[in-house]
Write a protein that holds these residues in place. Structure first.
Motif, PDB file in Angstrom:
ATOM      1  N   GLU A   1      62.374 115.991  46.717  1.00 17.17           N
ATOM      2  CA  GLU A   1      63.261 115.746  47.853  1.00 17.17           C
ATOM      3  C   GLU A   1      62.621 116.204  49.161  1.00 17.17           C
ATOM      4  N   GLU A   2      61.969 117.358  49.129  1.00 12.44           N
ATOM      5  CA  GLU A   2      61.336 117.861  50.345  1.00 12.44           C
ATOM      6  C   GLU A   2      60.183 116.954  50.773  1.00 12.44           C
ATOM      7  N   VAL A   3      59.433 116.422  49.808  1.00 13.74           N
ATOM      8  CA  VAL A   3      58.366 115.472  50.129  1.00 13.74           C
ATOM      9  C   VAL A   3      58.949 114.268  50.858  1.00 13.74           C
ATOM     10  N   PHE A   4      60.050 113.761  50.328  1.00 10.50           N
ATOM     11  CA  PHE A   4      60.622 112.555  50.927  1.00 10.50           C
ATOM     12  C   PHE A   4      61.219 112.836  52.303  1.00 10.50           C
ATOM     13  N   ILE A   5      61.860 113.973  52.460  1.00 17.14           N
ATOM     14  CA  ILE A   5      62.418 114.342  53.755  1.00 17.14           C
ATOM     15  C   ILE A   5      61.311 114.416  54.802  1.00 17.14           C
ATOM     16  N   GLU A   6      60.178 115.030  54.445  1.00 24.01           N
ATOM     17  CA  GLU A   6      59.064 115.122  55.387  1.00 24.01           C
ATOM     18  C   GLU A   6      58.472 113.739  55.656  1.00 24.01           C
ATOM     19  N   LEU A   7      58.445 112.889  54.644  1.00 22.50           N
ATOM     20  CA  LEU A   7      57.945 111.531  54.832  1.00 22.50           C
ATOM     21  C   LEU A   7      58.839 110.761  55.800  1.00 22.50           C
ATOM     22  N   LEU A   8      60.142 110.870  55.620  1.00 25.87           N
ATOM     23  CA  LEU A   8      61.081 110.236  56.545  1.00 25.87           C
ATOM     24  C   LEU A   8      60.893 110.770  57.963  1.00 25.87           C
ATOM     25  N   ALA A   9      60.758 112.081  58.075  1.00 26.62           N
ATOM     26  CA  ALA A   9      60.627 112.703  59.393  1.00 26.62           C
ATOM     27  C   ALA A   9      59.353 112.253  60.092  1.00 26.62           C
TER      28      ALA A   9
ATOM     29  N   ARG B   1      57.625 109.428  59.629  1.00 28.88           N
ATOM     30  CA  ARG B   1      57.770 108.035  60.055  1.00 28.88           C
ATOM     31  C   ARG B   1      58.690 107.951  61.267  1.00 28.88           C
ATOM     32  N   SER B   2      59.754 108.724  61.241  1.00 27.58           N
ATOM     33  CA  SER B   2      60.693 108.713  62.359  1.00 27.58           C
ATOM     34  C   SER B   2      60.033 109.211  63.634  1.00 27.58           C
ATOM     35  N   ARG B   3      59.217 110.267  63.515  1.00 24.79           N
ATOM     36  CA  ARG B   3      58.524 110.809  64.692  1.00 24.79           C
ATOM     37  C   ARG B   3      57.578 109.784  65.294  1.00 24.79           C
ATOM     38  N   HIS B   4      56.905 109.036  64.423  1.00 25.96           N
ATOM     39  CA  HIS B   4      55.962 108.017  64.890  1.00 25.96           C
ATOM     40  C   HIS B   4      56.676 106.977  65.736  1.00 25.96           C
ATOM     41  N   ARG B   5      57.795 106.476  65.258  1.00 25.03           N
ATOM     42  CA  ARG B   5      58.541 105.475  66.015  1.00 25.03           C
ATOM     43  C   ARG B   5      59.192 106.087  67.253  1.00 25.03           C
ATOM     44  N   LEU B   6      59.640 107.345  67.134  1.00 25.94           N
ATOM     45  CA  LEU B   6      60.261 108.000  68.284  1.00 25.94           C
ATOM     46  C   LEU B   6      59.251 108.162  69.414  1.00 25.94           C
TER      47      LEU B   6
ATOM     48  N   LEU C   1      69.290 115.091  57.150  1.00 25.33           N
ATOM     49  CA  LEU C   1      69.373 113.813  57.854  1.00 25.33           C
ATOM     50  C   LEU C   1      70.014 113.983  59.232  1.00 25.33           C
ATOM     51  N   ALA C   2      71.077 114.789  59.289  1.00 23.02           N
ATOM     52  CA  ALA C   2      71.744 115.038  60.569  1.00 23.02           C
ATOM     53  C   ALA C   2      70.811 115.770  61.532  1.00 23.02           C
ATOM     54  N   GLY C   3      70.059 116.728  61.008  1.00 21.34           N
ATOM     55  CA  GLY C   3      69.126 117.467  61.848  1.00 21.34           C
ATOM     56  C   GLY C   3      68.035 116.570  62.409  1.00 21.34           C
ATOM     57  N   GLN C   4      67.570 115.651  61.599  1.00 23.68           N
ATOM     58  CA  GLN C   4      66.549 114.712  62.055  1.00 23.68           C
ATOM     59  C   GLN C   4      67.086 113.828  63.172  1.00 23.68           C
ATOM     60  N   PHE C   5      68.318 113.333  63.004  1.00 30.28           N
ATOM     61  CA  PHE C   5      68.908 112.484  64.037  1.00 30.28           C
ATOM     62  C   PHE C   5      69.118 113.276  65.324  1.00 30.28           C
ATOM     63  N   ARG C   6      69.590 114.513  65.200  1.00 30.14           N
ATOM     64  CA  ARG C   6      69.827 115.331  66.387  1.00 30.14           C
ATOM     65  C   ARG C   6      68.525 115.607  67.143  1.00 30.14           C
ATOM     66  N   ALA C   7      67.439 115.843  66.400  1.00 33.49           N
ATOM     67  CA  ALA C   7      66.147 116.082  67.049  1.00 33.49           C
ATOM     68  C   ALA C   7      65.705 114.845  67.825  1.00 33.49           C
TER      69      ALA C   7
ATOM     70  N   ARG D   1      67.714 112.511  68.984  1.00 30.71           N
ATOM     71  CA  ARG D   1      68.636 112.366  70.111  1.00 30.71           C
ATOM     72  C   ARG D   1      68.262 113.292  71.256  1.00 30.71           C
ATOM     73  N   ASP D   2      67.922 114.537  70.931  1.00 29.53           N
ATOM     74  CA  ASP D   2      67.584 115.501  71.980  1.00 29.53           C
ATOM     75  C   ASP D   2      66.324 115.073  72.735  1.00 29.53           C
ATOM     76  N   ALA D   3      65.348 114.531  71.995  1.00 24.29           N
ATOM     77  CA  ALA D   3      64.121 114.072  72.658  1.00 24.29           C
ATOM     78  C   ALA D   3      64.416 112.913  73.599  1.00 24.29           C
ATOM     79  N   LEU D   4      65.229 111.978  73.151  1.00 25.23           N
ATOM     80  CA  LEU D   4      65.578 110.838  73.999  1.00 25.23           C
ATOM     81  C   LEU D   4      66.433 111.275  75.182  1.00 25.23           C
ATOM     82  N   THR D   5      67.335 112.213  74.957  1.00 25.89           N
ATOM     83  CA  THR D   5      68.181 112.730  76.038  1.00 25.89           C
ATOM     84  C   THR D   5      67.338 113.298  77.169  1.00 25.89           C
ATOM     85  N   ALA D   6      66.332 114.081  76.819  1.00 24.87           N
ATOM     86  CA  ALA D   6      65.471 114.688  77.837  1.00 24.87           C
ATOM     87  C   ALA D   6      64.742 113.626  78.648  1.00 24.87           C
ATOM     88  N   VAL D   7      64.272 112.577  77.964  1.00 28.33           N
ATOM     89  CA  VAL D   7      63.536 111.517  78.656  1.00 28.33           C
ATOM     90  C   VAL D   7      64.454 110.727  79.578  1.00 28.33           C
ATOM     91  N   LEU D   8      65.637 110.383  79.094  1.00 32.35           N
ATOM     92  CA  LEU D   8      66.585 109.638  79.927  1.00 32.35           C
ATOM     93  C   LEU D   8      66.993 110.431  81.160  1.00 32.35           C
TER      94      LEU D   8
END
Length: 210
Positions: free
Chosen positions: A64-72, A74-79, A135-141, A143-150
């Motif tokens: 599970e931890e491997v997959f969570i880091e994998l999701l994170a 990929r998400s960071r790359h697109r973010l 998952l919620a923590g990943q979304f919040r991170a 969101r916070d990055a986008l909030t700062a940029v906006l």
């Protein structure tokens, strides 16, 4: 060139650890894509990477931890891509919206294999509160990055005011994710220009409230 100059620089312990971790994540992506989240095992991932299971457990506590880091990751790359687009004050608003629309189409059209794993893991995690928190923590991170940029971009344009940047970022991210999923289901429903148009409607509504 001397023999000393020809020798490659030895990696530090931290660099070696980071490289091993990256190799394990690359291997995990291949195994998960081939077997699915439920069918994959830590043994499969370690073997694919060419390491022992013990080596994997020195970096991750579970599959599970491997997959969570994998999701994170990929998400960071697109973010990062999205943040670079939004942060570029040299772009006009129309150019920014067009670039974000193209990013939606690119993610929907080219990340299809990983999309299946995201959906599978979401179903797995939604039944387990501890993984919901990840998952919620990943979304919040994100969101916070986008909030700062906006907020920074609005300040440069003299448009900061009292705009609800956190809520705006939440809606923009949800819109992005929703349109990506819908385009994967039926591309005709989500033409490339739609995200930009929809975000324009959102900002127009905020401006009308002022």
């Amino acid at each position: 060139m001397s023999s000393e100059e020809a020798q490659p620089r030895r990696l530090t312990r931290a660099e070696t650890k980071a490289r091993t971790r990256a190799q394990l994540l690359d291997a995990a992506a291949q195994v998960f894509a081939r077997k699915g989240f439920a069918g994959a095992s830590v043994d499969d991932i370690a073997a694919q990477a060419g390491f022992t299971t013990g080596a994997l457990y020195s970096h991750f506590s579970s599959k599970e931890e491997v997959f969570i880091e994998l999701l994170a990751s990929r998400s960071r790359h697109r973010l990062v891509e999205a943040v670079e687009i939004v942060a570029d004050a040299g772009r006009s608003l129309d150019e920014t919206r067009s670039a974000m629309s193209r990013l939606v189409a690119d993610v929907a059209d080219h990340d299809t294999d990983f999309a299946l794993l995201q959906a599978e893991f979401w179903l797995y995690a939604i039944r387990r509160p501890e993984f919901q928190q990840h998952l919620a923590g990943q979304f919040r991170a994100n969101r916070d990055a986008l909030t700062a940029v906006l907020a920074a971009r609005a300040e440069k344009r003299g448009e900061g005011g009292e705009r609800p940047f956190e809520e705006l970022s939440t809606v923009l991210l949800a819109l992005f994710q929703g349109l990506v999923q819908l385009r994967r289901t039926d591309p005709d429903l989500v033409p490339e220009s739609l995200y930009g148009e929809a975000s324009s409607w959102l900002f127009s509504g905020l401006a009308a409230r002022r």
